[in-house]
Motif scaffolding. Structure first.
Motif, PDB file in Angstrom:
ATOM      1  N   ILE A 182      35.206 -13.187  25.783  1.00 12.44           N
ATOM      2  CA  ILE A 182      34.449 -13.432  24.552  1.00 12.44           C
ATOM      3  C   ILE A 182      34.504 -14.898  24.164  1.00 12.44           C
ATOM      4  O   ILE A 182      33.519 -15.478  23.700  1.00 12.44           O
ATOM      5  CB  ILE A 182      34.972 -12.525  23.411  1.00 12.44           C
ATOM      6  CG1 ILE A 182      34.400 -11.137  23.588  1.00 12.44           C
ATOM      7  CG2 ILE A 182      34.602 -13.078  22.059  1.00 12.44           C
ATOM      8  CD1 ILE A 182      34.471 -10.259  22.389  1.00 12.44           C
ATOM      9  N   TRP A 185      32.026 -16.638  26.319  1.00 14.40           N
ATOM     10  CA  TRP A 185      30.668 -16.331  25.867  1.00 14.40           C
ATOM     11  C   TRP A 185      30.308 -17.070  24.592  1.00 14.40           C
ATOM     12  O   TRP A 185      29.207 -17.617  24.454  1.00 14.40           O
ATOM     13  CB  TRP A 185      30.533 -14.818  25.652  1.00 14.40           C
ATOM     14  CG  TRP A 185      29.244 -14.424  24.992  1.00 14.40           C
ATOM     15  CD1 TRP A 185      28.028 -14.317  25.592  1.00 14.40           C
ATOM     16  CD2 TRP A 185      29.047 -14.166  23.614  1.00 14.40           C
ATOM     17  NE1 TRP A 185      27.082 -13.977  24.678  1.00 14.40           N
ATOM     18  CE2 TRP A 185      27.666 -13.877  23.447  1.00 14.40           C
ATOM     19  CE3 TRP A 185      29.895 -14.149  22.492  1.00 14.40           C
ATOM     20  CZ2 TRP A 185      27.113 -13.574  22.206  1.00 14.40           C
ATOM     21  CZ3 TRP A 185      29.341 -13.849  21.263  1.00 14.40           C
ATOM     22  CH2 TRP A 185      27.964 -13.551  21.118  1.00 14.40           C
ATOM     23  N   GLN A 186      31.255 -17.167  23.664  1.00 16.78           N
ATOM     24  CA  GLN A 186      31.009 -17.846  22.389  1.00 16.78           C
ATOM     25  C   GLN A 186      30.648 -19.303  22.636  1.00 16.78           C
ATOM     26  O   GLN A 186      29.666 -19.829  22.117  1.00 16.78           O
ATOM     27  CB  GLN A 186      32.246 -17.792  21.489  1.00 16.78           C
ATOM     28  CG  GLN A 186      32.357 -16.545  20.658  1.00 16.78           C
ATOM     29  CD  GLN A 186      33.518 -16.595  19.686  1.00 16.78           C
ATOM     30  OE1 GLN A 186      34.572 -17.150  20.006  1.00 16.78           O
ATOM     31  NE2 GLN A 186      33.350 -16.038  18.519  1.00 16.78           N
ATOM     32  N   SER A 189      27.326 -19.717  24.422  1.00 16.55           N
ATOM     33  CA  SER A 189      26.205 -19.396  23.554  1.00 16.55           C
ATOM     34  C   SER A 189      25.945 -20.510  22.552  1.00 16.55           C
ATOM     35  O   SER A 189      24.806 -20.904  22.295  1.00 16.55           O
ATOM     36  CB  SER A 189      26.502 -18.079  22.852  1.00 16.55           C
ATOM     37  OG  SER A 189      25.691 -17.889  21.740  1.00 16.55           O
ATOM     38  N   LEU A 190      27.016 -21.030  21.964  1.00 13.77           N
ATOM     39  CA  LEU A 190      26.864 -22.095  20.979  1.00 13.77           C
ATOM     40  C   LEU A 190      26.336 -23.374  21.632  1.00 13.77           C
ATOM     41  O   LEU A 190      25.493 -24.076  21.072  1.00 13.77           O
ATOM     42  CB  LEU A 190      28.203 -22.376  20.292  1.00 13.77           C
ATOM     43  CG  LEU A 190      28.549 -21.395  19.162  1.00 13.77           C
ATOM     44  CD1 LEU A 190      29.961 -21.631  18.666  1.00 13.77           C
ATOM     45  CD2 LEU A 190      27.558 -21.542  18.031  1.00 13.77           C
ATOM     46  N   PHE A 193      22.780 -23.079  22.243  1.00 13.56           N
ATOM     47  CA  PHE A 193      22.080 -23.124  20.952  1.00 13.56           C
ATOM     48  C   PHE A 193      21.932 -24.560  20.477  1.00 13.56           C
ATOM     49  O   PHE A 193      20.861 -24.989  20.054  1.00 13.56           O
ATOM     50  CB  PHE A 193      22.871 -22.292  19.940  1.00 13.56           C
ATOM     51  CG  PHE A 193      22.308 -22.330  18.545  1.00 13.56           C
ATOM     52  CD1 PHE A 193      23.002 -22.977  17.537  1.00 13.56           C
ATOM     53  CD2 PHE A 193      21.108 -21.729  18.272  1.00 13.56           C
ATOM     54  CE1 PHE A 193      22.498 -22.990  16.258  1.00 13.56           C
ATOM     55  CE2 PHE A 193      20.583 -21.754  16.990  1.00 13.56           C
ATOM     56  CZ  PHE A 193      21.287 -22.392  15.981  1.00 13.56           C
ATOM     57  N   PHE A 194      23.017 -25.312  20.543  1.00  9.52           N
ATOM     58  CA  PHE A 194      22.953 -26.702  20.062  1.00  9.52           C
ATOM     59  C   PHE A 194      22.050 -27.543  20.951  1.00  9.52           C
ATOM     60  O   PHE A 194      21.353 -28.424  20.491  1.00  9.52           O
ATOM     61  CB  PHE A 194      24.350 -27.320  20.002  1.00  9.52           C
ATOM     62  CG  PHE A 194      25.155 -26.819  18.851  1.00  9.52           C
ATOM     63  CD1 PHE A 194      26.536 -26.662  18.975  1.00  9.52           C
ATOM     64  CD2 PHE A 194      24.562 -26.484  17.645  1.00  9.52           C
ATOM     65  CE1 PHE A 194      27.290 -26.195  17.919  1.00  9.52           C
ATOM     66  CE2 PHE A 194      25.309 -26.025  16.584  1.00  9.52           C
ATOM     67  CZ  PHE A 194      26.681 -25.862  16.731  1.00  9.52           C
ATOM     68  N   LYS A 197      18.606 -26.909  19.976  1.00  9.20           N
ATOM     69  CA  LYS A 197      18.295 -27.520  18.699  1.00  9.20           C
ATOM     70  C   LYS A 197      18.365 -29.037  18.730  1.00  9.20           C
ATOM     71  O   LYS A 197      18.236 -29.669  17.724  1.00  9.20           O
ATOM     72  CB  LYS A 197      19.303 -27.016  17.634  1.00  9.20           C
ATOM     73  CG  LYS A 197      19.106 -25.590  17.228  1.00  9.20           C
ATOM     74  CD  LYS A 197      17.884 -25.444  16.328  1.00  9.20           C
ATOM     75  CE  LYS A 197      17.690 -23.993  15.996  1.00  9.20           C
ATOM     76  NZ  LYS A 197      16.455 -23.758  15.275  1.00  9.20           N
ATOM     77  N   LEU A 199      20.791 -31.055  19.007  1.00  5.62           N
ATOM     78  CA  LEU A 199      21.864 -31.656  18.226  1.00  5.62           C
ATOM     79  C   LEU A 199      22.894 -32.314  19.123  1.00  5.62           C
ATOM     80  O   LEU A 199      23.691 -33.120  18.716  1.00  5.62           O
ATOM     81  CB  LEU A 199      22.583 -30.586  17.385  1.00  5.62           C
ATOM     82  CG  LEU A 199      21.753 -30.015  16.238  1.00  5.62           C
ATOM     83  CD1 LEU A 199      22.444 -28.789  15.652  1.00  5.62           C
ATOM     84  CD2 LEU A 199      21.543 -31.084  15.163  1.00  5.62           C
TER      85      LEU A 199
END
Lengths: 200, 223
Positions: A182, A185-186, A189-190, A193-194, A197, A199
């Motif tokens: 996990i 995966w976290q 995933s983040l 995502f960034f 975006k 960032l």
């Protein structure tokens, strides 16, 4: 009959007997009803009976019979385990009868085989001893059966403890694996995502 | 005495020995009752017995399953005086010699517990152990071999009965605790897995939501 206890008119009182298989259990009871006028327990109330229900460890009903105000019931267990003996009166009066209760005298004996006293007295001493020796041998067989049953239960107990132990170990390993995966995966995933975006 | 045709050939000592053996073999333990029953939460169960004066009785009890394996117990004599009172005991043994003739009451109370019902075992033994040889107390000569064997067997069997009961109860209690523990481990494993998944997925979603608010002057977009 010595020991007694009180119960409500329609209340069911149950006794648990943990017995090995092939054991004879004999119960004696006497029931008396509280009389409001005389303020005492009547010797034997007419028409009063007791339902005796015996349930095996597998939740099957072994015995279910209506006996009179005084009676003897017996059953032989074919499974080892906790048998539940329940007594309930067949009183049809409604529950809200003020001050009405029953006095139940009870005596339960496990694994005893009654001596035929007349046979014993008739013969001479040698045969009496012979007869009593056979009774004693039966009682020792009962002790041996109880010990075998105890061995079964201890084995079940040991299995439960070992199962608990391996459950805890297995769970600790699985929990560590879940945590690590996990975590990975976290972060993945983040990061995705960034990046999406703009960032990072 | 009566004339017994067949046994007239036996010597007197042997006949006495036979008599002793016969008495041994039918010697029951002192009278008593042992029962196992279930005591629901916030309930009390009382038992009564009529006893003579000067009789010795012993009450042994043990909690086999349920909660913290403890129960309240009190014993009252016929005058209503409490002769024994204990709270939250797991097991105990109470011997007493009666001073008054009448009905003695002993009660088990689970009133302090709100949701755990207990299984309680008790053994109420009444009366002194009768001497197994009829004239053992005023014997002048030594016991014969057969009679001392009788006494030994009797005492050994009494020890067996006590041992068996003790071990049976201990084992039932320990097994109950082990099964409780096993159940709790299973529930906790499942529960913690669920919590882990919920918390970790929730964290990621929460973080993502911080960065997806709609702002006219958001980064990246040029007017």
């Amino acid at each position: 009959l010595a020991l007694y206890f009180h119960s409500g008119e329609r209340e069911e009182k149950c006794i648990i007997e943990d017995v090995p298989s092939d054991t004879l259990v004999i119960g004696n009871y006497k029931v008396q009803r509280w009389d409001i006028h005389k303020q005492d327990f009547l010797e034997s109330a007419p028409g009063l009976g007791m339902f005796v229900t015996v349930t095996t460890p597998a939740a099957e009903v072994l015995l279910s019979k209506l006996y009179g105000p005084q009676g003897t019931f017996s059953f032989t267990s074919y499974l080892s385990g906790e048998h539940v003996i329940c007594l309930q009166s067949n009183s049809t009066r409604f529950v809200a009868f003020a001050g009405s209760k029953l006095r139940i005298h009870l005596d339960i004996r496990v694994g005893e085989h009654f001596l035929d006293e007349s046979v014993v007295q008739a013969k001479d001493k040698v045969n009496e001893v012979n007869f009593r020796l056979e009774h004693l041998i039966e009682q020792i067989h009962h002790i041996s059966k109880e010990q075998n049953y105890e061995r079964e239960r201890e084995e079940k107990f040991r299995k439960t403890s070992e199962e608990t132990n391996s459950n805890i170990l297995w769970w600790a390993i699985v929990q560590t694996l879940i945590l690590i995966s996990i975590g990975i995966w976290q972060i993945k995933s983040l990061r995705d995502f960034f990046i999406s975006k703009k960032l990072v | 005495g009566q004339e017994r045709g067949r046994s007239s050939g036996m010597p007197a000592g042997m006949r006495a020995g036979m008599r002793a053996l016969a008495v041994l073999l039918c010697a029951l333990r002192a009278g008593g009752t042992e029962l196992t029953f279930e005591l629901p939460d916030s309930a009390k169960q009382c038992f009564h017995q009529e006893l003579e004066r000067g009789l010795k009785f012993t009450l042994d009890y043990q909690v086999i399953t349920g909660g913290h394996y403890d129960v309240d117990c009190y014993v009252e004599d016929p005058n209503g005086r409490t002769i024994y009172k204990e709270t939250k005991k797991q097991y105990d043994s109470f011997p007493h010699r009666t001073e008054v003739k009448g009905v003695y009451t002993f009660c088990f109370s689970n009133e302090f517990s709100t949701f755990s019902h207990k299984t309680v075992y008790f053994d109420f033994q009444v009366g002194d152990e009768p001497p197994i040889l009829p004239d053992m107390s005023n014997r002048v000569t030594a016991l014969t071999q057969m009679e001392s064997a009788c006494v030994t067997i009797h005492e050994a069997l009494n020890t067996v009965i006590d041992s068996q009961t003790h071990y049976r109860l201990r084992e039932a209690q320990d097994r109950s605790r082990a099964e409780d523990l096993n159940g709790r481990v299973s529930y906790w494993s499942v529960g913690e897995t669920l919590i882990l998944f919920v918390v970790s997925i929730g964290q990621v979603m929460l973080l993502k939501s911080f960065f997806t608010e709609k702002r006219p002057s958001s980064s990246g977009a040029s007017t």
